[in-house]
Design a protein around this motif. Structure first.
Motif, PDB file in Angstrom:
ATOM      1  N   GLU A  25       0.811  -1.219   0.000  1.00 25.02           N
ATOM      2  CA  GLU A  25       0.000   0.000   0.000  1.00 25.02           C
ATOM      3  C   GLU A  25       0.848   1.274   0.000  1.00 25.02           C
ATOM      4  O   GLU A  25       0.674   2.126  -0.876  1.00 25.02           O
ATOM      5  CB  GLU A  25      -0.980   0.005   1.173  1.00 25.02           C
ATOM      6  CG  GLU A  25      -1.902   1.198   1.134  1.00 25.02           C
ATOM      7  CD  GLU A  25      -2.965   1.176   2.218  1.00 25.02           C
ATOM      8  OE1 GLU A  25      -3.689   2.171   2.307  1.00 25.02           O
ATOM      9  OE2 GLU A  25      -3.077   0.184   2.954  1.00 25.02           O
ATOM     10  N   PRO A  26       1.798   1.438   0.925  1.00 26.79           N
ATOM     11  CA  PRO A  26       2.589   2.678   0.866  1.00 26.79           C
ATOM     12  C   PRO A  26       3.504   2.747  -0.360  1.00 26.79           C
ATOM     13  O   PRO A  26       3.730   3.836  -0.898  1.00 26.79           O
ATOM     14  CB  PRO A  26       3.391   2.678   2.166  1.00 26.79           C
ATOM     15  CG  PRO A  26       3.364   1.283   2.676  1.00 26.79           C
ATOM     16  CD  PRO A  26       2.106   0.661   2.130  1.00 26.79           C
ATOM     17  N   LEU A  30       3.364   5.730  -3.057  1.00 26.68           N
ATOM     18  CA  LEU A  30       4.555   6.490  -3.442  1.00 26.68           C
ATOM     19  C   LEU A  30       4.699   6.520  -4.965  1.00 26.68           C
ATOM     20  O   LEU A  30       4.922   7.584  -5.559  1.00 26.68           O
ATOM     21  CB  LEU A  30       5.809   5.897  -2.792  1.00 26.68           C
ATOM     22  CG  LEU A  30       7.122   6.603  -3.113  1.00 26.68           C
ATOM     23  CD1 LEU A  30       7.103   8.055  -2.643  1.00 26.68           C
ATOM     24  CD2 LEU A  30       8.291   5.837  -2.483  1.00 26.68           C
ATOM     25  N   ALA A  31       4.551   5.374  -5.608  1.00 25.14           N
ATOM     26  CA  ALA A  31       4.647   5.320  -7.065  1.00 25.14           C
ATOM     27  C   ALA A  31       3.567   6.197  -7.702  1.00 25.14           C
ATOM     28  O   ALA A  31       3.843   6.932  -8.660  1.00 25.14           O
ATOM     29  CB  ALA A  31       4.535   3.876  -7.556  1.00 25.14           C
ATOM     30  N   GLU A  32       2.370   6.141  -7.186  1.00 25.90           N
ATOM     31  CA  GLU A  32       1.268   6.951  -7.717  1.00 25.90           C
ATOM     32  C   GLU A  32       1.594   8.440  -7.610  1.00 25.90           C
ATOM     33  O   GLU A  32       1.431   9.197  -8.567  1.00 25.90           O
ATOM     34  CB  GLU A  32      -0.026   6.619  -6.968  1.00 25.90           C
ATOM     35  CG  GLU A  32      -1.249   7.346  -7.461  1.00 25.90           C
ATOM     36  CD  GLU A  32      -1.776   6.849  -8.801  1.00 25.90           C
ATOM     37  OE1 GLU A  32      -2.534   7.622  -9.426  1.00 25.90           O
ATOM     38  OE2 GLU A  32      -1.455   5.731  -9.241  1.00 25.90           O
ATOM     39  N   LEU A  33       2.064   8.859  -6.450  1.00 31.27           N
ATOM     40  CA  LEU A  33       2.392  10.273  -6.237  1.00 31.27           C
ATOM     41  C   LEU A  33       3.540  10.741  -7.125  1.00 31.27           C
ATOM     42  O   LEU A  33       3.494  11.829  -7.702  1.00 31.27           O
ATOM     43  CB  LEU A  33       2.758  10.516  -4.771  1.00 31.27           C
ATOM     44  CG  LEU A  33       1.620  10.425  -3.777  1.00 31.27           C
ATOM     45  CD1 LEU A  33       2.153  10.412  -2.353  1.00 31.27           C
ATOM     46  CD2 LEU A  33       0.656  11.586  -3.971  1.00 31.27           C
ATOM     47  N   LEU A  34       4.570   9.918  -7.240  1.00 35.39           N
ATOM     48  CA  LEU A  34       5.757  10.324  -7.983  1.00 35.39           C
ATOM     49  C   LEU A  34       5.588  10.255  -9.496  1.00 35.39           C
ATOM     50  O   LEU A  34       6.135  11.081 -10.217  1.00 35.39           O
ATOM     51  CB  LEU A  34       6.955   9.459  -7.584  1.00 35.39           C
ATOM     52  CG  LEU A  34       7.477   9.647  -6.172  1.00 35.39           C
ATOM     53  CD1 LEU A  34       8.601   8.659  -5.896  1.00 35.39           C
ATOM     54  CD2 LEU A  34       7.943  11.083  -5.962  1.00 35.39           C
ATOM     55  N   ILE A 138      12.217  10.485  -7.410  1.00 35.14           N
ATOM     56  CA  ILE A 138      11.945   9.373  -8.336  1.00 35.14           C
ATOM     57  C   ILE A 138      13.190   8.502  -8.461  1.00 35.14           C
ATOM     58  O   ILE A 138      13.117   7.274  -8.380  1.00 35.14           O
ATOM     59  CB  ILE A 138      11.494   9.895  -9.726  1.00 35.14           C
ATOM     60  CG1 ILE A 138      10.105  10.527  -9.640  1.00 35.14           C
ATOM     61  CG2 ILE A 138      11.498   8.754 -10.758  1.00 35.14           C
ATOM     62  CD1 ILE A 138       9.718  11.363 -10.866  1.00 35.14           C
ATOM     63  N   ALA A 139      14.350   9.129  -8.654  1.00 32.05           N
ATOM     64  CA  ALA A 139      15.592   8.364  -8.794  1.00 32.05           C
ATOM     65  C   ALA A 139      15.882   7.547  -7.539  1.00 32.05           C
ATOM     66  O   ALA A 139      16.237   6.367  -7.620  1.00 32.05           O
ATOM     67  CB  ALA A 139      16.761   9.303  -9.109  1.00 32.05           C
ATOM     68  N   ALA A 140      15.719   8.152  -6.376  1.00 32.70           N
ATOM     69  CA  ALA A 140      15.969   7.433  -5.122  1.00 32.70           C
ATOM     70  C   ALA A 140      14.967   6.297  -4.934  1.00 32.70           C
ATOM     71  O   ALA A 140      15.339   5.181  -4.556  1.00 32.70           O
ATOM     72  CB  ALA A 140      15.900   8.410  -3.947  1.00 32.70           C
ATOM     73  N   ALA A 141      13.701   6.567  -5.227  1.00 29.90           N
ATOM     74  CA  ALA A 141      12.667   5.534  -5.084  1.00 29.90           C
ATOM     75  C   ALA A 141      12.933   4.370  -6.028  1.00 29.90           C
ATOM     76  O   ALA A 141      12.736   3.203  -5.660  1.00 29.90           O
ATOM     77  CB  ALA A 141      11.285   6.130  -5.338  1.00 29.90           C
TER      78      ALA A 141
END
Length: 190
Positions: A25-26, A30-34, A138-141
């Protein structure tokens, strides 16, 4: 075969998210937001940054997945995706995106590789503080996502035709729970 027992019918990160819905879920949020924000960078630019970092990390699944999503956003034009992978400095993209890809590549090596000169170059090419922030995040994620997929040896399809139908599904529906609950789309249905 994955290092842990997962649903092998779900390729890549999808099987890992299904294995652990609590962490899914988190990560999905995170992917959705970024990647799906309309603020600043376009969705295609965000996916190109994710593709580039995944390519540098040699994470085939994420590289192909996000390259296919970027391609979908660019009306099926895979040439830019390939140009980014080969040498983004020669790609047919804006100077701003090139400067941001430079920053993303440095983040992939380690955060301290990003210099004030890199940031100044991005700003002089038109990047805002928000663009730079999102690029770094985005790069860090994607360093995290790539290591998650490869560190657990998630199932990675070699058949490139499997990525486009999934890209369409993500582009149209986002990075929500369906990522790990919806069946894998069939090639030829995009």
């Amino acid at each position: 075969m994955a290092h842990i027992t997962v649903n092998e019918a779900l390729p890549g990160i999808r099987s890992l998210l299904a294995f652990s819905p609590l962490t899914a879920e988190p990560l999905g949020m995170l992917a959705e937001l970024l990647l799906r924000s309309d603020e600043g960078l376009s969705k295609a630019e965000r996916e190109l940054i994710a593709t580039y970092v995944s390519h540098l990390n040699e994470c085939f699944y994420c590289d192909q997945s996000h390259g296919a999503i970027a391609c979908y956003y660019m009306n099926g034009d895979n040439n830019i995706v390939e140009q980014i992978r080969k040498d983004f400095s020669k790609a047919a993209v804006s100077a701003k995106l090139k400067a941001l890809l430079n920053i993303a590549g440095k983040v992939q090596k380690g955060g301290k590789y990003v210099t004030s000169n890199d940031v100044a170059a991005a700003k002089s090419a038109g990047a805002t503080d928000h663009d730079i922030h999102d690029t770094v995040l985005i790069a860090a994620a994607f360093c995290l996502f790539n290591r998650y997929v490869d560190g657990l040896a998630a199932n990675t399809p070699d058949d490139l035709s499997t990525y486009a139908p999934r890209a369409k599904q993500v582009a149209e529906n986002g990075y929500g729970k369906h990522i790990f609950t919806a069946t894998q789309p069939v090639p030829g249905t995009h």
